[in-house]
Design a protein around this motif. Structure first.
Motif, PDB file in Angstrom:
ATOM      1  N   ARG A 124      -5.918   3.058   4.389  1.00  0.00           N
ATOM      2  CA  ARG A 124      -4.929   2.007   4.153  1.00  0.00           C
ATOM      3  C   ARG A 124      -5.631   0.662   3.951  1.00  0.00           C
ATOM      4  O   ARG A 124      -5.277  -0.107   3.065  1.00  0.00           O
TER       5      ARG A 124
ATOM      6  N   ALA B  91      -0.532   4.456  -1.086  1.00  0.00           N
ATOM      7  CA  ALA B  91      -1.472   5.479  -1.533  1.00  0.00           C
ATOM      8  C   ALA B  91      -1.614   6.631  -0.543  1.00  0.00           C
ATOM      9  O   ALA B  91      -2.403   7.547  -0.768  1.00  0.00           O
ATOM     10  N   GLY B  92      -0.858   6.583   0.570  1.00  0.00           N
ATOM     11  CA  GLY B  92      -0.990   7.638   1.586  1.00  0.00           C
ATOM     12  C   GLY B  92      -0.248   8.889   1.182  1.00  0.00           C
ATOM     13  O   GLY B  92       0.697   8.848   0.395  1.00  0.00           O
TER      14      GLY B  92
ATOM     15  N   GLU C 261      -9.292   5.424   0.021  1.00  0.00           N
ATOM     16  CA  GLU C 261      -9.277   6.497   1.009  1.00  0.00           C
ATOM     17  C   GLU C 261      -8.497   6.125   2.255  1.00  0.00           C
ATOM     18  O   GLU C 261      -7.908   6.978   2.911  1.00  0.00           O
TER      19      GLU C 261
ATOM     20  N   ASP D  60       4.286  -1.973   4.018  1.00  0.00           N
ATOM     21  CA  ASP D  60       4.148  -0.524   3.860  1.00  0.00           C
ATOM     22  C   ASP D  60       5.285   0.042   3.026  1.00  0.00           C
ATOM     23  O   ASP D  60       6.459  -0.223   3.313  1.00  0.00           O
ATOM     24  N   ALA D  61       4.908   0.861   2.043  1.00  0.00           N
ATOM     25  CA  ALA D  61       5.931   1.564   1.257  1.00  0.00           C
ATOM     26  C   ALA D  61       6.794   2.422   2.175  1.00  0.00           C
ATOM     27  O   ALA D  61       7.938   2.745   1.847  1.00  0.00           O
TER      28      ALA D  61
ATOM     29  N   PRO E   7       0.855  -1.197   0.000  1.00  0.00           N
ATOM     30  CA  PRO E   7       0.000   0.000   0.000  1.00  0.00           C
ATOM     31  C   PRO E   7       0.889   1.244   0.000  1.00  0.00           C
ATOM     32  O   PRO E   7       1.724   1.421   0.883  1.00  0.00           O
TER      33      PRO E   7
HETATM   34  O1  C5P Z   1      -0.287   6.523   7.274  1.00  0.00           O
HETATM   35  P1  C5P Z   1       0.566   5.331   7.516  1.00  0.00           P
HETATM   36  O2  C5P Z   1       2.015   5.693   7.684  1.00  0.00           O
HETATM   37  O3  C5P Z   1       0.073   4.413   8.588  1.00  0.00           O
HETATM   38  O4  C5P Z   1       0.501   4.500   6.155  1.00  0.00           O
HETATM   39  C1  C5P Z   1       1.043   3.221   6.059  1.00  0.00           C
HETATM   40  C2  C5P Z   1       1.077   2.796   4.605  1.00  0.00           C
HETATM   41  O5  C5P Z   1      -0.259   2.750   4.091  1.00  0.00           O
HETATM   42  C3  C5P Z   1       1.866   3.755   3.727  1.00  0.00           C
HETATM   43  O6  C5P Z   1       2.722   2.987   2.876  1.00  0.00           O
HETATM   44  C4  C5P Z   1       0.779   4.494   2.955  1.00  0.00           C
HETATM   45  O7  C5P Z   1       1.191   4.902   1.659  1.00  0.00           O
HETATM   46  C5  C5P Z   1      -0.318   3.448   2.863  1.00  0.00           C
HETATM   47  N1  C5P Z   1      -1.673   4.024   2.679  1.00  0.00           N
HETATM   48  C6  C5P Z   1      -2.429   3.636   1.563  1.00  0.00           C
HETATM   49  N2  C5P Z   1      -3.678   4.172   1.340  1.00  0.00           N
HETATM   50  C7  C5P Z   1      -4.167   5.106   2.175  1.00  0.00           C
HETATM   51  C8  C5P Z   1      -3.420   5.509   3.331  1.00  0.00           C
HETATM   52  C9  C5P Z   1      -2.163   4.938   3.558  1.00  0.00           C
HETATM   53  O8  C5P Z   1      -1.969   2.807   0.747  1.00  0.00           O
HETATM   54  N3  C5P Z   1      -5.353   5.640   1.909  1.00  0.00           N
END
Ligand code: C5P
Length: 274
Positions: free
Chosen positions: A120, A45-46, A118, A142-143, A43
């Motif tokens: 994770r 997308a954050g 929207e 996690d990326a 994931p």
């Molecule tokens: O926000 P946090 O650091 O916990 O995010 C962990 C991982 O989840 C990150 O690699 C982030 O890119 C991913 N993520 C995602 N989609 C989202 C929110 C976070 O893929 N809507």
């Protein structure tokens, strides 16, 4: 989400075509198949707002290479991983696909990009939706943890192959942890509620590894907001086990983490030079 609005996977030049959503029998656990194939879902997308203004976190450079590319290479470094699914920002799948095409990646691994959601949790689910049926083990990574060593990735895969439905790498804590009653106004003193015994606490990292059917069921059942995938499996009442994590698998969250990540890369370059 309707079928019309479901994002379609994007194929990369090194990739393979992928069918949408495979139903997997809950009885066919990865433990029944010691040579079960493993896919990694990343994931990415954050926005990474805690890192400050700028590009989405996954696209920030570390040692001149985007963090996401480090994370993809970290998964592909394991001989056990033959497919990597990158979940891109909802409007950024094309950009992420171009990024993967522009960097050297192992040829024995397939790479697929899908738009994320929207949360994770939603992003991980969208990644799971495009896994072909032959993958029985799934890593979720996690990326934001670009520097996890391959030994940690392999240890997680091995533990799933040996029969654990869910495996998390984790490290002991250096700090004592206090549970508090959060203050209504940020910055106000917060009453301490409890002090859990530090020796029994672990800080959890990724990649987390799963029997695929278990993870798909968890994502189909648990609707609460969670910060990691293993806690969804815990909510199903299934066993989750911890294997040793690694100090270099830390999460890049705040500006100081970028400094540490650059230092780790510099140390690796120095060691590779000898
Ligand atoms: O926000 P946090 O650091 O916990 O995010 C962990 C991982 O989840 C990150 O690699 C982030 O890119 C991913 N993520 C995602 N989609 C989202 C929110 C976070 O893929 N809507």
């Amino acid at each position: 989400m309707s079928d019309e609005s479901r994002p379609s996977p994007t194929e990369t030049s090194a990739g393979t075509s992928v069918e949408t959503s495979a139903e997997v029998s809950a009885e066919a656990s990865a433990a029944d198949r010691p040579h079960a194939r493993t896919a990694a879902v990343i994931p990415a997308a954050g926005r990474g707002v805690r890192l400050g203004p700028g590009a989405p976190k996954a696209l920030r450079a570390l040692g001149g290479t985007p963090m996401l590319i480090h994370a993809v290479r970290a998964m592909a470094a394991s001989n056990g991983v033959s497919l990597v699914v990158v979940v891109a920002p909802p409007d950024g799948a094309g950009e992420v696909k171009s990024l993967l095409d522009a960097h050297s990646l192992p040829e024995r691994t397939d790479f697929v990009v899908v738009p994320g959601g929207e949360t994770r949790q939603e992003s991980v689910r969208l990644g799971l939706d495009v896994l072909p049926p032959e993958y029985d083990i799934v890593l979720v990574h996690d990326a934001a943890r670009p520097l996890v060593p391959v030994d940690t990735v392999d240890a997680v895969i091995d533990a799933v192959r040996e029969g654990a439905p869910a495996v998390v790498p984790a490290v002991p804590l250096a700090d004592t942890v206090k549970q508090v009653e959060p203050a209504a106004v940020p910055g106000e003193p917060e009453p301490v509620v409890a002090t859990p015994e530090r020796a029994r606490l672990r800080a959890v990292q990724t990649p987390q590894g799963f029997d695929r059917a278990t993870l798909v069921r968890a994502h189909g059942t648990v609707t609460d907001d969670v910060t990691d995938d293993a806690s969804m499996v815990e909510q199903l009442g299934l066993a989750v086990v911890v294997v040793p994590g690694h100090e270099e698998a830390f999460k890049v969250t705040r500006p100081l983490d970028l400094v540490l990540a650059e230092a780790v890369l510099a140390r690796r370059r120095l060691n590779d030079g000898f």
